[in-house]
Design a protein around this motif. Structure first.
Motif, PDB file in Angstrom:
ATOM      1  N   GLU A  66      27.169  51.092  43.442  1.00 45.33           N
ATOM      2  CA  GLU A  66      28.124  50.086  43.939  1.00 45.33           C
ATOM      3  C   GLU A  66      28.766  50.560  45.241  1.00 45.33           C
ATOM      4  OE1 GLU A  66      28.299  51.300  40.645  1.00 45.33           O
ATOM      5  OE2 GLU A  66      27.009  49.632  40.053  1.00 45.33           O
ATOM      6  N   GLU A  67      29.045  51.852  45.326  1.00 45.73           N
ATOM      7  CA  GLU A  67      29.636  52.380  46.554  1.00 45.73           C
ATOM      8  C   GLU A  67      28.660  52.254  47.731  1.00 45.73           C
ATOM      9  OE1 GLU A  67      32.817  55.824  45.813  1.00 45.73           O
ATOM     10  OE2 GLU A  67      30.844  56.328  45.041  1.00 45.73           O
ATOM     11  N   ILE A  68      27.395  52.437  47.450  1.00 39.42           N
ATOM     12  CA  ILE A  68      26.407  52.295  48.532  1.00 39.42           C
ATOM     13  C   ILE A  68      26.364  50.837  48.995  1.00 39.42           C
ATOM     14  CG2 ILE A  68      23.948  52.463  49.105  1.00 39.42           C
ATOM     15  CD1 ILE A  68      23.923  54.945  47.209  1.00 39.42           C
ATOM     16  N   ASP A  69      26.503  49.929  48.044  1.00 39.66           N
ATOM     17  CA  ASP A  69      26.563  48.504  48.421  1.00 39.66           C
ATOM     18  C   ASP A  69      27.788  48.222  49.297  1.00 39.66           C
ATOM     19  OD1 ASP A  69      24.215  47.884  47.098  1.00 39.66           O
ATOM     20  OD2 ASP A  69      25.228  47.352  45.221  1.00 39.66           O
ATOM     21  N   LEU A  70      28.947  48.781  48.916  1.00 34.39           N
ATOM     22  CA  LEU A  70      30.165  48.609  49.721  1.00 34.39           C
ATOM     23  C   LEU A  70      29.964  49.200  51.117  1.00 34.39           C
ATOM     24  CD1 LEU A  70      33.012  49.533  47.184  1.00 34.39           C
ATOM     25  CD2 LEU A  70      32.500  47.270  48.120  1.00 34.39           C
ATOM     26  N   PHE A  71      29.341  50.361  51.137  1.00 32.50           N
ATOM     27  CA  PHE A  71      29.047  51.042  52.398  1.00 32.50           C
ATOM     28  C   PHE A  71      28.162  50.152  53.278  1.00 32.50           C
ATOM     29  CE2 PHE A  71      25.915  54.413  54.134  1.00 32.50           C
ATOM     30  CZ  PHE A  71      26.537  54.464  55.363  1.00 32.50           C
ATOM     31  N   LYS A  72      27.163  49.558  52.669  1.00 37.06           N
ATOM     32  CA  LYS A  72      26.240  48.725  53.448  1.00 37.06           C
ATOM     33  C   LYS A  72      26.964  47.508  54.038  1.00 37.06           C
ATOM     34  CE  LYS A  72      22.012  46.088  53.369  1.00 37.06           C
ATOM     35  NZ  LYS A  72      21.276  45.104  52.569  1.00 37.06           N
ATOM     36  N   VAL A  73      27.777  46.861  53.221  1.00 33.94           N
ATOM     37  CA  VAL A  73      28.520  45.689  53.703  1.00 33.94           C
ATOM     38  C   VAL A  73      29.442  46.097  54.856  1.00 33.94           C
ATOM     39  CG1 VAL A  73      30.295  44.008  53.067  1.00 33.94           C
ATOM     40  CG2 VAL A  73      28.401  44.475  51.497  1.00 33.94           C
ATOM     41  N   ALA A  74      30.128  47.230  54.682  1.00 34.67           N
ATOM     42  CA  ALA A  74      31.045  47.708  55.718  1.00 34.67           C
ATOM     43  C   ALA A  74      30.277  48.053  56.992  1.00 34.67           C
ATOM     44  CB  ALA A  74      31.803  48.933  55.210  1.00 34.67           C
ATOM     45  N   LEU A  75      29.109  48.642  56.820  1.00 32.09           N
ATOM     46  CA  LEU A  75      28.305  49.022  57.985  1.00 32.09           C
ATOM     47  C   LEU A  75      27.822  47.778  58.725  1.00 32.09           C
ATOM     48  CD1 LEU A  75      27.004  51.319  59.597  1.00 32.09           C
ATOM     49  CD2 LEU A  75      25.065  51.254  58.028  1.00 32.09           C
ATOM     50  N   GLU A  76      27.412  46.775  57.970  1.00 25.45           N
ATOM     51  CA  GLU A  76      26.943  45.537  58.613  1.00 25.45           C
ATOM     52  C   GLU A  76      28.069  44.873  59.407  1.00 25.45           C
ATOM     53  OE1 GLU A  76      23.260  43.933  55.872  1.00 25.45           O
ATOM     54  OE2 GLU A  76      25.292  43.752  55.056  1.00 25.45           O
ATOM     55  N   ARG A  77      29.262  44.899  58.829  1.00 21.23           N
ATOM     56  CA  ARG A  77      30.392  44.301  59.543  1.00 21.23           C
ATOM     57  C   ARG A  77      30.675  45.081  60.831  1.00 21.23           C
ATOM     58  NH1 ARG A  77      36.649  43.416  57.656  1.00 21.23           N
ATOM     59  NH2 ARG A  77      37.265  42.303  59.555  1.00 21.23           N
ATOM     60  N   ALA A  78      30.644  46.406  60.719  1.00 23.39           N
ATOM     61  CA  ALA A  78      30.888  47.247  61.894  1.00 23.39           C
ATOM     62  C   ALA A  78      29.855  46.956  62.984  1.00 23.39           C
ATOM     63  CB  ALA A  78      30.860  48.714  61.499  1.00 23.39           C
ATOM     64  N   VAL A  79      28.600  46.875  62.569  1.00 22.17           N
ATOM     65  CA  VAL A  79      27.522  46.663  63.544  1.00 22.17           C
ATOM     66  C   VAL A  79      27.691  45.306  64.230  1.00 22.17           C
ATOM     67  CG1 VAL A  79      25.025  46.321  63.782  1.00 22.17           C
ATOM     68  CG2 VAL A  79      25.900  48.211  62.393  1.00 22.17           C
ATOM     69  N   THR A  80      28.042  44.295  63.457  1.00 19.86           N
ATOM     70  CA  THR A  80      28.252  42.958  64.039  1.00 19.86           C
ATOM     71  C   THR A  80      29.365  42.997  65.083  1.00 19.86           C
ATOM     72  OG1 THR A  80      27.665  42.062  61.892  1.00 19.86           O
ATOM     73  CG2 THR A  80      28.690  40.543  63.445  1.00 19.86           C
TER      74      THR A  80
END
Lengths: 405, 140
Positions: free
Chosen positions: A388-402
């Protein structure tokens, strides 16, 4: 029994907090791991019940502290399967462990000899050898690596020759996660009679090491990367080497007799433990070792391998995501870049969303130079991380990249 | 033309609009993206600001009593921050730049928000700009 990550998480109080209004996702474990209650309680117990200076007092508290500290030495000895407890030296950390060996070798090394390290080393396993070579006139050689971050072993026979005095390398790379073929390198070193040192900074929390099975001459561990306190490391050395190696710090605890003219040194391990040791660190580390073993290091490694697999697969779906270090055998480290973004910016924006990753060169400037990059962002997983933390990390990373593109 | 104080007041007003730091960062990033880039030839070690974690290049030109600033950075947040400083200091009298009090950094909360290392980087940028301004004003 299946691996109960939620039960493990309960043992780590620090994980249960919000950072900038989001649940903390701590993915900077290769830098330092968080501490379980067992460690915190062991330190509290020491200071509320047993604290006294070790090895000198006849009083009860000094006895208790000394016994507690020496019990940890025995536990470390058993953990890495050393032959005897005297071969376990407590140091300030891996940097201190390596400097102890490199300094001591200054008295033994000849100018025509050489020291071999690898292109994958942390600065702490580069600079002490550079200093040694500058002092003695010996040559420093590097085993190169390929574009995946794997050592190029075809060079081994040429680089490690009959003039090689020491081959020093890490078991697992902190920057890329590469697991090095320890036995292959050790066996070449042994064939030419060179000493060997394996830096276990990243293997300590993830893998069981048997120093006798490896037949390695020196091995190092870091307490704080193994869920224990900071400021403490271990140097394992074979007795016959530790006896000929001169100590690099003088002071109390490390002497047999002192007169104003001349002092004689204590036997190992005390010869290398000048001054009052880091008693609280040692006792906390003992609790950390016990905790790791209660969960089971193989179970931890299996859990982390699953996290690494999942993270590698899911993060790779992000447009422009690029992993630096794609060795066949890897520990739970993902060093990465995302096209069109700078790792520092990613680090800041991830932190704003509660996700802690490391950014920069990870004390491995030569590695970054080889990849022609200024640095990376790095996520590293520990026993308490979850899918679940990796999923949170991925969502956060996608937002950062955008935001950044 | 706006003074340094007026420029700062505008920035403070802009940032008052955002409650969350993610939104403040977004604004900083947009300012970074909007700033013209430096020519490759100017991105040399001589123009590097010392003390920043990321690479920040700062170039200054004397224009009579005024000073012009141009900058670039390899990381976009650093670039956005230097863009804010340029917004405040560019085309202002050198003497005023050298003497200016940059209260907007506290007002928008940036100074408190940055980690010590990043705060040092910010101070290095300001020091470098003021250093140019001081040199230019004494040359007038």
């Amino acid at each position: 029994m299946s691996y109960d990550v939620q039960a493990i998480r309960k043992q780590f109080p620090i994980l249960h907090q919000q950072i900038h209004g989001r649940p903390l996702v701590y993915l900077d474990n290769a830098a330092t791991a968080q501490k379980p209650l067992a460690v915190i309680e062991a330190i509290t117990h020491l200071y509320t019940k047993d604290n006294a200076n070790v090895h000198r007092g006849v009083h009860t508290l000094s006895q208790r502290s000394t016994d507690a500290m020496e019990a940890v030495r025995s536990a470390v000895c058993a953990h890495i399967n050393a032959r005897e407890v005297a071969e376990i030296i407590f140091t300030r950390g891996i940097t201190d462990s390596i400097n102890t060996v490199a300094f001591g070798m200054g008295a033994l090394l000849q100018p025509q000899q050489n020291v071999v390290i690898t292109a994958l080393e942390h600065h702490s396993n580069i600079v002490p050898w550079q200093m040694l070579c500058e002092r003695t006139g010996a040559a420093l050689r590097y085993i190169p690596m390929n574009d995946k971050g794997e050592l190029d072993l075809s060079t081994l026979e040429v680089l490690v020759d009959e003039n090689t005095a020491m081959v020093a390398f890490n078991h697992i790379s902190n920057a890329l996660g590469t697991i090095n073929p320890v036995k292959t390198i050790l066996s070449r070193a042994k064939a030419v009679g060179a000493w060997t040192l394996v830096d276990g900074a990243q293997s300590g929390p993830h893998a069981l090491v048997d120093v006798q099975d490896w037949d390695v001459d020196f091995f190092t561990l870091s307490s704080h990367k193994m869920y224990g306190p900071t400021g403490l490391g271990v140097l394992y050395g074979k007795r016959e080497h530790l006896e000929v190696l001169p100590p690099y710090q003088g002071g109390g605890e490390m002497i047999a007799t002192v007169t104003m003219e001349k002092s004689t040194y204590a036997d190992i391990p005390h010869k290398f433990e000048a001054g009052t040791p880091h008693v609280e660190g040692i006792i906390g580390f003992g609790a950390a070792l016990e905790y790791i073993n209660s969960v089971g290091i193989e179970a931890i490694a299996t859990h982390e391998a699953a996290l690494l697999d999942y993270a590698t697969t899911t993060l790779s779906t992000i447009d422009g995501f690029r992993i630096i270090g794609t060795a066949e055998k890897k520990a739970s480290v993902i060093s990465f870049l995302v096209e069109g973004t700078h790792p520092y910016d990613l680090g800041v924006l991830l932190d704003q969303q509660g996700v802690a990753v490391r950014t920069g060169q990870h004390c491995t400037q030569p590695i970054m130079d080889q990849f022609c990059i200024a640095g990376t962002a790095r996520a590293s997983f520990a026993m308490y991380n979850t899918i679940e933390e990796i999923d949170l990390f991925k969502v956060a990373l996608e937002r950062a990249v955008t935001m950044l593109r | 033309m706006s003074t340094i104080a007026e420029k700062q007041a505008v920035l403070i007003e802009e940032f008052e609009f955002f409650d969350e730091w993610m939104d403040k960062y977004n604004h900083i990033i947009e300012m970074g993206k909007a700033m013209p880039v430096l020519d490759a030839v100017d991105k040399n070690d001589d123009l590097l600001v010392q003390g920043c974690q990321s690479k920040v290049w700062l170039k200054a030109e004397k224009k009579g009593e005024y000073v012009r600033f141009f900058a670039d950075a390899d990381a976009i947040i650093a670039k956005g921050i230097v863009a804010m400083l340029i917004d405040v200091f560019d085309n202002q009298p050198s003497t005023e730049v050298a003497a200016a009090d940059l209260s907007f950094l506290e007002e928008i909360g940036l100074k408190d928000h940055l980690s010590p290392t990043r705060a040092n980087g910010l101070m290095s940028m300001i020091k470098q700009m003021k250093f140019y301004a001081l040199a230019f004003s004494s040359a007038n």
